[in-house]
Design a protein around this motif. Structure first.
Motif, PDB file in Angstrom:
ATOM      1  N   GLY A 110     -11.642  25.908 -49.264  1.00  0.00           N
ATOM      2  CA  GLY A 110     -11.047  24.964 -48.511  1.00  0.00           C
ATOM      3  C   GLY A 110     -11.472  24.922 -46.802  1.00  0.00           C
ATOM      4  N   THR A 111     -10.314  25.561 -46.058  1.00  0.00           N
ATOM      5  CA  THR A 111     -10.657  25.499 -44.776  1.00  0.00           C
ATOM      6  C   THR A 111     -11.173  27.068 -44.344  1.00  0.00           C
ATOM      7  N   GLY A 112     -11.276  28.083 -45.275  1.00  0.00           N
ATOM      8  CA  GLY A 112     -11.489  29.343 -45.062  1.00  0.00           C
ATOM      9  C   GLY A 112     -13.028  29.168 -44.396  1.00  0.00           C
ATOM     10  N   LEU A 113     -13.331  30.516 -43.713  1.00  0.00           N
ATOM     11  CA  LEU A 113     -14.576  30.972 -43.101  1.00  0.00           C
ATOM     12  C   LEU A 113     -14.701  32.342 -43.111  1.00  0.00           C
ATOM     13  N   VAL A 114     -15.897  32.576 -43.170  1.00  0.00           N
ATOM     14  CA  VAL A 114     -16.064  34.263 -43.065  1.00  0.00           C
ATOM     15  C   VAL A 114     -17.427  34.317 -41.754  1.00  0.00           C
ATOM     16  N   ILE A 144     -12.797  37.615 -42.839  1.00  0.00           N
ATOM     17  CA  ILE A 144     -12.659  36.771 -43.762  1.00  0.00           C
ATOM     18  C   ILE A 144     -11.294  36.019 -43.000  1.00  0.00           C
ATOM     19  N   PHE A 145     -11.299  34.889 -42.788  1.00  0.00           N
ATOM     20  CA  PHE A 145     -10.260  34.038 -42.089  1.00  0.00           C
ATOM     21  C   PHE A 145      -9.641  33.104 -43.188  1.00  0.00           C
ATOM     22  N   GLN A 146      -8.701  33.238 -43.882  1.00  0.00           N
ATOM     23  CA  GLN A 146      -8.273  32.749 -45.209  1.00  0.00           C
ATOM     24  C   GLN A 146      -7.046  31.638 -44.799  1.00  0.00           C
ATOM     25  N   PRO A 147      -7.355  30.608 -45.665  1.00  0.00           N
ATOM     26  CA  PRO A 147      -6.197  29.481 -45.745  1.00  0.00           C
ATOM     27  C   PRO A 147      -5.380  29.861 -46.677  1.00  0.00           C
ATOM     28  N   ALA A 148      -4.128  29.040 -46.597  1.00  0.00           N
ATOM     29  CA  ALA A 148      -3.182  28.853 -47.764  1.00  0.00           C
ATOM     30  C   ALA A 148      -2.620  30.228 -48.332  1.00  0.00           C
ATOM     31  N   GLU A 149      -2.178  31.007 -47.536  1.00  0.00           N
ATOM     32  CA  GLU A 149      -1.628  32.331 -48.292  1.00  0.00           C
ATOM     33  C   GLU A 149      -0.160  31.844 -48.491  1.00  0.00           C
ATOM     34  N   GLU A 150       0.501  30.880 -48.008  1.00  0.00           N
ATOM     35  CA  GLU A 150       1.515  30.531 -47.982  1.00  0.00           C
ATOM     36  C   GLU A 150       1.885  29.599 -49.157  1.00  0.00           C
ATOM     37  N   ALA A 151       0.803  29.082 -49.876  1.00  0.00           N
ATOM     38  CA  ALA A 151       0.929  28.043 -50.866  1.00  0.00           C
ATOM     39  C   ALA A 151       1.792  28.591 -52.025  1.00  0.00           C
ATOM     40  N   SER A 206       1.216  29.308 -55.255  1.00  0.00           N
ATOM     41  CA  SER A 206       0.192  29.484 -56.239  1.00  0.00           C
ATOM     42  C   SER A 206      -1.002  28.541 -55.903  1.00  0.00           C
ATOM     43  N   ASN A 207      -2.090  28.721 -56.527  1.00  0.00           N
ATOM     44  CA  ASN A 207      -3.437  27.956 -56.089  1.00  0.00           C
ATOM     45  C   ASN A 207      -3.528  28.220 -54.780  1.00  0.00           C
ATOM     46  N   SER A 208      -3.736  29.655 -54.363  1.00  0.00           N
ATOM     47  CA  SER A 208      -3.634  29.864 -52.951  1.00  0.00           C
ATOM     48  C   SER A 208      -4.921  30.065 -52.458  1.00  0.00           C
ATOM     49  N   GLY A 209      -5.156  30.308 -51.138  1.00  0.00           N
ATOM     50  CA  GLY A 209      -6.143  30.360 -50.213  1.00  0.00           C
ATOM     51  C   GLY A 209      -7.068  31.639 -50.853  1.00  0.00           C
ATOM     52  N   ALA A 210      -6.518  32.637 -51.103  1.00  0.00           N
ATOM     53  CA  ALA A 210      -7.344  33.876 -51.681  1.00  0.00           C
ATOM     54  C   ALA A 210      -7.988  33.470 -53.069  1.00  0.00           C
ATOM     55  N   GLU A 211      -7.187  32.915 -53.847  1.00  0.00           N
ATOM     56  CA  GLU A 211      -7.724  32.332 -55.408  1.00  0.00           C
ATOM     57  C   GLU A 211      -9.106  31.422 -55.287  1.00  0.00           C
ATOM     58  N   GLN A 212      -8.749  30.470 -54.227  1.00  0.00           N
ATOM     59  CA  GLN A 212     -10.014  29.527 -53.727  1.00  0.00           C
ATOM     60  C   GLN A 212     -11.083  29.944 -53.213  1.00  0.00           C
ATOM     61  N   ALA A 242      -3.225  40.253 -53.027  1.00  0.00           N
ATOM     62  CA  ALA A 242      -3.389  40.934 -54.019  1.00  0.00           C
ATOM     63  C   ALA A 242      -4.525  40.744 -55.037  1.00  0.00           C
ATOM     64  N   TYR A 243      -4.946  39.480 -54.896  1.00  0.00           N
ATOM     65  CA  TYR A 243      -6.054  38.798 -55.753  1.00  0.00           C
ATOM     66  C   TYR A 243      -7.360  39.705 -55.330  1.00  0.00           C
TER      67      TYR A 243
END
Length: 394
Positions: free
Chosen positions: A61-65, A136-143, A145-151, A343-344
C-alpha cells in the motif's frame, strides 16, 4: 596499524535535533490512518531521495523502502518504522496537535518515523558501513488484522530487499528517555478478537418467563469467561481474556432479541493460544445452550507472538549499552501483553524489537493526552545509526 572504527555517538546527532523535531511535529499535526499515509509517505520519500537513497514505493500500500549500499558487501540489514495514526480525538492542547478531528498520533509512530529518518540522514552523510541498509517505512501497524507488515511481505519485501536481520523499535511511556529495554524470546503477545452474538427470544419485561433473555446469558457469560485463564491455563503461563464491549436492548421494559459482545484474547505461546480458542468456543456454545439461547462466534486471529531471536537481541542490547551505558539498559524486560505486527517480520528473519523509554509520568499509549517525547528523536536516530554501522562494520 589499522585505525579503530568510530561508531555513532549521541552527540553526533545534536546538529540534526531541531530539524528532526520539526519533522516529528509536522507528522504529528497531520496524522493519517492505516493505509491512508499518503502525505507521510511522500514526506519520507522526499527526504530519503534528497539524501541519496534509492526509494521504492507502494509496497504493502503506502509503504516504502529506502536502500543505501556502500562498498561491495552483500551483507544486509533491515530497520523498520511504522507510520500510521489512530482514530482518536486528540486532547493534548499542544500547538502542533492534530489538525484532523478524530485522528491522532497516540502511539508515537510520528516519532518512530522521525527517528529512522534521523538515522537515514546520518548514515547517508557518514557512510560508515560496508553493505546494504534497507530502511522500511511501514503502513497500517494499527490495523489489527490484514496489517501493513502482512501486506509488505505479500508484496515480496524480503525477496526484493534481502535482510540478514531486521530490527524495530517502540517507545514505552513510564520509563526515562534514553532507557532501552530488551527481552529475548517471546516479548509481545499474540492478539485475537472474538465477536459473539447471542440470540434469545424477546418479550415484555413484565413476562420474562415467556422470553429467553440474552442479557442474562451475556452477563453470565462475561463472568464465566474469567475462569478460563484462572482455571484452564497453566499458572506459569501468561494469558488475558478481556471483554471490551457488551451491547443489548434499547428500552428498560423490553427484553431484547439479541446481545452482542466482543473480547480481546492474548497469549504468548501457540499452545496457550490454541487452548484459549478451544475453551472460549466451548464455553460460549454450552453456556448459551444451557439458557436455551443460541450463539454465533466469529473468532478473528490477529497478530502472532512477537519472538526476538537470541543472537540479534544480544547484539542490539550491546549496541544500546555502548551508546547510553549499561545503567540505561534493562534486560530481561517483562513480557508485554500488547501486540505488534513486527512479529510477522520476525517469523521470516532473525531480529529484535526494542523498547525505548518515553519519559516518566507520561500518558500511556493510545491515550488522547499522549505525545511522543522529542528528547528521543536523536536518541533513537543515534541508536539506529550505530546499530547499522556495527552490523555492517567496515
Amino acid at each position: 596499524m589499522k585505525q579503530e572504527v568510530q561508531y555513532c555517538e549521541l552527540a553526533d546527532l545534536n546538529d540534526a535535533k531541531d530539524e528532526l523535531i520539526e519533522i516529528r511535529r509536522h507528522i504529528h499535526r497531520h496524522p493519517e490512518l492505516s493505509y491512508e499515509e499518503f502525505n507521510t509517505s511522500d514526506l519520507v520519500a522526499a527526504k530519503l531521495q534528497a539524501w541519496g537513497y534509492a526509494v521504492t514505493r507502494n509496497i504493502g500500500g503506502t509503504g516504502l523502502v529506502g536502500t543505501l549500499s556502500v562498498g561491495d558487501s552483500k551483507r544486509s540489514i533491515g530497520v523498520r518504522a511504522d507510520m500510521d495514526a489512530l482514530p482518536i480525538h486528540e486532547k493534548t492542547g499542544l500547538p502542533y496537535a492534530s489538525c484532523h478531528d478524530g485522528k491522532m498520533h497516540a502511539c508515537g509512530h510520528d516519532g518512530h518515523t522521525t527517528m529512522l529518518l534521523g538515522a537515514a540522514r546520518h548514515l547517508a552523510r557518514t557512510r560508515n558501513f560496508h553493505g546494504i541498509v534497507n530502511l522500511i517505512f511501514q503502513p497500517a501497524e494499527e490495523a489489527g488484522s490484514n496489517s501493513g507488515a502482512e501486506q509488505m511481505l505479500r508484496d515480496g519485501l524480503f525477496e526484493r530487499f534481502p535482510c540478514d536481520a531486521i530490527f524495530g523499535m517502540h517507545n514505552h511511556p513510564g520509563f526515562p528517555t534514553g532507557t532501552f529495554m530488551f527481552r529475548s524470546g517471546p516479548f509481545m503477545a499474540a492478539c485475537d478478537t472474538v465477536k459473539v452474538c447471542i440470540t434469545g427470544r424477546g418479550g415484555h419485561a413484565a413476562r420474562p418467563h415467556l422470553s429467553i433473555d440474552p442479557v442474562v446469558v451475556a452477563s453470565s457469560l462475561v463472568m464465566a469467561l474469567q475462569t478460563i485463564v484462572a482455571r484452564n491455563v497453566d499458572p506459569a503461563e501468561m494469558a488475558v481474556v478481556t471483554v471490551g464491549t457488551l451491547h443489548a436492548g434499547h428500552a428498560a421494559n423490553v427484553i431484547p432479541e439479541q446481545a452482542t459482545l466482543e473480547m480481546s484474547v492474548r497469549s504468548f505461546t501457540p499452545q496457550v493460544r490454541s487452548l484459549l480458542e478451544q475453551r472460549i468456543r466451548a464455553l460460549i456454545e454450552t453456556h448459551a445452550e444451557g439458557y436455551g439461547a443460541q450463539a454465533e462466534i466469529e473468532y478473528i486471529h490477529g497478530y502472532p507472538v512477537l519472538v526476538n531471536s537470541d543472537a540479534e537481541t544480544a547484539f542490539a542490547m550491546q549496541v544500546a549499552e555502548e551508546l547510553v551505558g549499561p545503567e540505561n539498559v534493562i534486560s530481561p524486560f517483562p513480557a508485554i501483553a500488547g501486540s505488534e505486527d513486527f512479529a510477522y517480520f520476525l517469523q521470516q528473519r532473525p531480529g529484535c524489537f526494542v523498547r525505548l523509554g518515553n519519559g516518566l509520568g507520561k500518558p500511556m499509549l493510545h491515550n488522547a493526552g499522549y505525545d511522543f517525547n522529542d528528547e528521543n528523536v536523536t536518541v533513537g536516530a543515534a541508536y539506529w545509526s550505530r546499530l547499522v554501522e556495527r552490523f555492517l562494520c567496515l
